[in-house]
Design a protein around this motif. Structure first.
Motif, mmCIF file in Angstrom:
data_model
loop_
_atom_site.group_PDB
_atom_site.id
_atom_site.type_symbol
_atom_site.label_atom_id
_atom_site.label_comp_id
_atom_site.label_asym_id
_atom_site.label_seq_id
_atom_site.Cartn_x
_atom_site.Cartn_y
_atom_site.Cartn_z
ATOM 1 N N UNK A 149 43.949 85.187 73.583
ATOM 2 C CA UNK A 149 43.340 86.123 74.533
ATOM 3 C C UNK A 149 42.772 85.374 75.743
ATOM 4 N N UNK A 150 42.095 84.262 75.486
ATOM 5 C CA UNK A 150 41.506 83.498 76.579
ATOM 6 C C UNK A 150 42.587 82.881 77.478
ATOM 7 N N UNK A 151 43.671 82.439 76.871
ATOM 8 C CA UNK A 151 44.750 81.886 77.697
ATOM 9 C C UNK A 151 45.362 82.981 78.583
ATOM 10 N N UNK A 152 45.540 84.150 78.047
ATOM 11 C CA UNK A 152 46.107 85.243 78.839
ATOM 12 C C UNK A 152 45.174 85.644 79.980
ATOM 13 N N UNK A 153 43.870 85.501 79.750
ATOM 14 C CA UNK A 153 42.906 85.847 80.804
ATOM 15 C C UNK A 153 42.849 84.784 81.894
ATOM 16 N N UNK A 154 42.880 83.514 81.487
ATOM 17 C CA UNK A 154 42.582 82.441 82.435
ATOM 18 C C UNK A 154 43.740 81.469 82.687
ATOM 19 N N UNK A 155 44.653 81.347 81.721
ATOM 20 C CA UNK A 155 45.774 80.428 81.887
ATOM 21 C C UNK A 155 45.388 78.956 81.839
ATOM 22 N N UNK A 156 44.275 78.618 81.170
ATOM 23 C CA UNK A 156 43.847 77.220 81.111
ATOM 24 C C UNK A 156 44.856 76.392 80.317
ATOM 25 N N UNK A 157 45.333 75.269 80.857
ATOM 26 C CA UNK A 157 46.325 74.448 80.150
ATOM 27 C C UNK A 157 45.832 73.903 78.816
ATOM 28 N N UNK A 158 44.541 73.582 78.714
ATOM 29 C CA UNK A 158 44.046 73.024 77.455
ATOM 30 C C UNK A 158 44.131 74.041 76.322
ATOM 31 N N UNK A 159 43.987 75.325 76.644
ATOM 32 C CA UNK A 159 44.123 76.347 75.619
ATOM 33 C C UNK A 159 45.564 76.439 75.136
ATOM 34 N N UNK A 160 46.508 76.367 76.054
ATOM 35 C CA UNK A 160 47.925 76.373 75.667
ATOM 36 C C UNK A 160 48.239 75.176 74.778
ATOM 37 N N UNK A 161 47.683 74.013 75.129
ATOM 38 C CA UNK A 161 47.930 72.813 74.325
ATOM 39 C C UNK A 161 47.370 72.985 72.905
ATOM 40 N N UNK A 162 46.167 73.520 72.776
ATOM 41 C CA UNK A 162 45.575 73.725 71.467
ATOM 42 C C UNK A 162 46.404 74.689 70.631
ATOM 43 N N UNK A 163 46.888 75.741 71.265
ATOM 44 C CA UNK A 163 47.720 76.707 70.551
ATOM 45 C C UNK A 163 49.026 76.076 70.091
ATOM 46 N N UNK A 164 49.736 75.408 70.995
ATOM 47 C CA UNK A 164 51.023 74.813 70.625
ATOM 48 C C UNK A 164 50.856 73.746 69.539
ATOM 49 N N UNK A 165 49.825 72.928 69.677
ATOM 50 C CA UNK A 165 49.600 71.872 68.693
ATOM 51 C C UNK A 165 49.360 72.466 67.310
ATOM 52 N N UNK A 166 48.532 73.508 67.245
ATOM 53 C CA UNK A 166 48.178 74.095 65.957
ATOM 54 C C UNK A 166 49.322 74.910 65.375
ATOM 55 N N UNK A 167 49.897 75.797 66.165
ATOM 56 C CA UNK A 167 50.994 76.633 65.664
ATOM 57 C C UNK A 167 52.188 75.785 65.262
ATOM 58 N N UNK A 168 52.469 74.748 66.043
ATOM 59 C CA UNK A 168 53.572 73.859 65.705
ATOM 60 C C UNK A 168 53.317 73.073 64.443
ATOM 61 N N UNK A 169 52.084 72.570 64.275
ATOM 62 C CA UNK A 169 51.749 71.784 63.092
ATOM 63 C C UNK A 169 51.806 72.631 61.826
ATOM 64 N N UNK A 173 38.001 71.854 67.375
ATOM 65 C CA UNK A 173 39.437 71.583 67.435
ATOM 66 C C UNK A 173 39.753 70.144 67.025
ATOM 67 N N UNK A 174 40.830 69.980 66.256
ATOM 68 C CA UNK A 174 41.292 68.661 65.818
ATOM 69 C C UNK A 174 42.407 68.213 66.763
ATOM 70 N N UNK A 175 42.130 67.327 67.716
ATOM 71 C CA UNK A 175 43.145 66.957 68.705
ATOM 72 C C UNK A 175 44.297 66.137 68.133
ATOM 73 N N UNK A 176 44.080 65.518 66.986
ATOM 74 C CA UNK A 176 45.133 64.679 66.414
ATOM 75 C C UNK A 176 46.182 65.487 65.660
ATOM 76 N N UNK A 177 45.729 66.465 64.862
ATOM 77 C CA UNK A 177 46.665 67.194 64.008
ATOM 78 C C UNK A 177 46.681 68.704 64.272
ATOM 79 N N UNK A 178 45.896 69.174 65.223
ATOM 80 C CA UNK A 178 45.823 70.601 65.459
ATOM 81 C C UNK A 178 44.942 71.286 64.435
ATOM 82 N N UNK A 179 44.638 72.525 64.688
ATOM 83 C CA UNK A 179 43.756 73.257 63.796
ATOM 84 C C UNK A 179 42.303 72.966 64.095
ATOM 85 N N UNK A 180 41.454 73.380 63.171
ATOM 86 C CA UNK A 180 40.017 73.303 63.398
ATOM 87 C C UNK A 180 39.337 72.703 62.175
ATOM 88 N N UNK A 181 38.439 71.766 62.424
ATOM 89 C CA UNK A 181 37.780 71.088 61.327
ATOM 90 C C UNK A 181 38.668 70.008 60.741
#
Length: 481
Positions: free
Chosen positions: A216-236, A192-200
């Motif tokens: 899928x993992x967020x729906x199973x566990x609700x981990x906040x870091x997964x939500x952050x990765x999704x929002x960062x990437x989808x938004x970017x 995961x690219x924490x600065x711009x989202x996405x991978x690599x």
């Protein structure tokens, strides 16, 4: 080497394409001489000719939407000396990546175009992607010399490679475990690219399967870091240059880490998968605004790719960086890029699943009805009697290439998605038939998994069936449902 010549107009190319010898091949829409190369179709005839004449094969894998494929047509394949050498010393074979994904899977050299030098038995001697005129001239002469003087060494190298591949192909069984999911999750976090989202880094692709995994993992566990990765990437992706703000839809990938410079082709496959991800993200995060992206992708697919004559979607829209850098008025004056009207079964099935998800997310019956139209079109147009083979593509000359795993797996998912809307109960019978046929024709009953194609007479490495993990995962998911 003679100077580069690019003298044929598009109209002249169109006339040349009416020559039965070259009519099936598609070249750059800009002036070029690539059709002066005596291209053969992939098949036993071409490789038999190579054996009879004792010549190597030049395999060119291209795509109608591919920018660098067009450049190679306009440069290397439009250079007089290169044309002459290819026609004199090689048996040239041209393959469309979208139409023959089975050939591409075995011979792609890391991108498109793929330029591959083969023995008459279809083994790789040398290869690359885009090769400019001077290096191409050197490669053609170098391979010709090696083929003429070191054929025994080539044969020994091929035999050694075959042994290594045979060992690598031996099945390695293992037990299913939740630890596998945790391991993959750790790998995804590491990429995961924490600065711009996405991978690599760059170039940066959407990596839709990773995004679905995170959802899928967020729906199973609700981990906040997964939500952050999704929002960062989808938004970017939605805010960056990969998203066409004027006409809608997404380009295939970004050439920069920041998502701001796209590679301009637009694919049905990519947009269908991204549409599904944004629709599912809207259901999971209804206040995030992903519904606007869903509507935007549907707008482009309906306006540009939808073919009302066959009730299905066309395959892609060409990369034209001049056009896409214009504003709306400028685009209207320039004229839209070419749309490949070929119908691809797997991509249309992905579009069905995406439209069902979008219809559910937006509560829009019209979107769901379009999905239903496509399912019916696939069943009517791409399933061929009497064996009920599922064909891969139809360019308008009849469906071709039977029973690829990617088509059956995607069609199974589409039928199940249709059934689960509650509006199309007969779709369950279609899903059961698809699952049954897929197992009968493609399952490895001895070692598990599915082959990518049925047993068939094909030259070279295509005769060796493979088990692609992505298509197997899609098939397994459908069977589990």
């Amino acid at each position: 080497m003679a100077p580069l010549l690019r003298v044929r107009s598009v109209r002249q190319q169109d006339r040349a394409r009416r020559d039965p010898r070259v009519s099936e091949f598609r070249f750059s829409p800009r002036p070029n001489r690539a059709n002066e190369i005596q291209w053969r179709s992939w098949g036993d005839a071409a490789f038999g000719e190579a054996r009879e004449q004792n010549k190597p094969v030049l395999l060119a894998i291209s795509a109608v939407w591919c920018h660098w494929c067009h450049v190679m047509d306009e440069t290397s394949y439009s250079t007089a000396d290169i044309i002459n050498v290819i026609n004199d010393r090689y048996v040239p074979v041209r393959v469309d990546n979208d139409e023959r994904p089975d050939v591409n899977r075995r011979y792609n050299m890391g991108g498109w175009p793929s330029t591959v030098f083969l023995t008459p038995e279809g083994e790789i001697i040398h290869g690359g992607t885009y090769i400019a005129p001077e290096p191409m001239w050197q490669a053609l002469n170098g391979v010709d010399e090696v083929w003429s003087t070191k054929r025994e060494e080539i044969a020994r190298g091929v035999a050694e490679l075959r042994e290594k591949e045979a060992a690598a192909r031996k099945p390695k069984s293992g037990e299913l475990s939740a630890d596998i999911v945790d391991t993959i999750g750790a790998l995804v976090r590491g990429q995961y690219d924490p600065q711009f989202g996405g991978f690599g880094r760059a170039p940066k692709f959407p990596q839709v399967r990773l995004l679905r995994f995170l959802l899928d993992e967020y729906r199973r566990h609700g981990y906040p870091d997964l939500a952050h990765m999704l929002h960062k990437t989808l938004g970017a992706m939605a805010a960056g240059g990969m998203h066409d703000k004027i006409e809608g839809g997404f380009f295939r990938y970004a050439t920069t880490r920041e998502w701001n410079v796209p590679h301009y082709e637009k694919m049905l496959e990519d947009n269908a998968e991204l549409l599904a991800v944004y629709a599912e993200a809207h259901r999971t995060f209804p206040e995030a605004g992903y519904d606007r992206v869903v509507r935007d992708v549907v707008r482009w697919m309906d306006a540009v790719l939808w073919r009302d004559d066959v009730k299905a979607f066309a395959g892609s829209q060409d990369a034209d960086e001049v056009y896409y850098e214009l504003d709306g008025a400028g685009r209207e004056k320039h004229g839209a890029p070419f749309v490949d009207k070929t119908i691809y079964t797997n991509w249309n099935a992905l579009a069905v699943s995406a439209y069902v998800a979008a219809a559910d997310a937006l509560a829009d019956d019209a979107i769901e009805e379009r999905a239903h139209q496509v399912v019916r079109a696939i069943a009517a147009r791409m399933v061929v009697s009497p064996e009920r083979q599922l064909m891969h593509f139809d360019r308008g000359e009849g469906p071709r290439v039977a029973d690829l795993l990617g088509d059956w797996a995607a069609f199974l998912q589409a039928a199940l998605d249709e059934y689960e809307t509650g509006k199309h109960r007969p779709a369950l019978a279609g899903a059961i038939q698809a699952a049954t046929t897929m197992r009968e024709r493609l399952e490895d009953t001895a070692d598990g998994g599915f082959f990518d194609a049925p047993e068939r007479a094909e030259p070279g490495r295509v005769a060796l069936r493979e088990k692609p993990i992505e298509d197997n995962a899609l098939a397994a998911d459908g069977l589990l449902r």
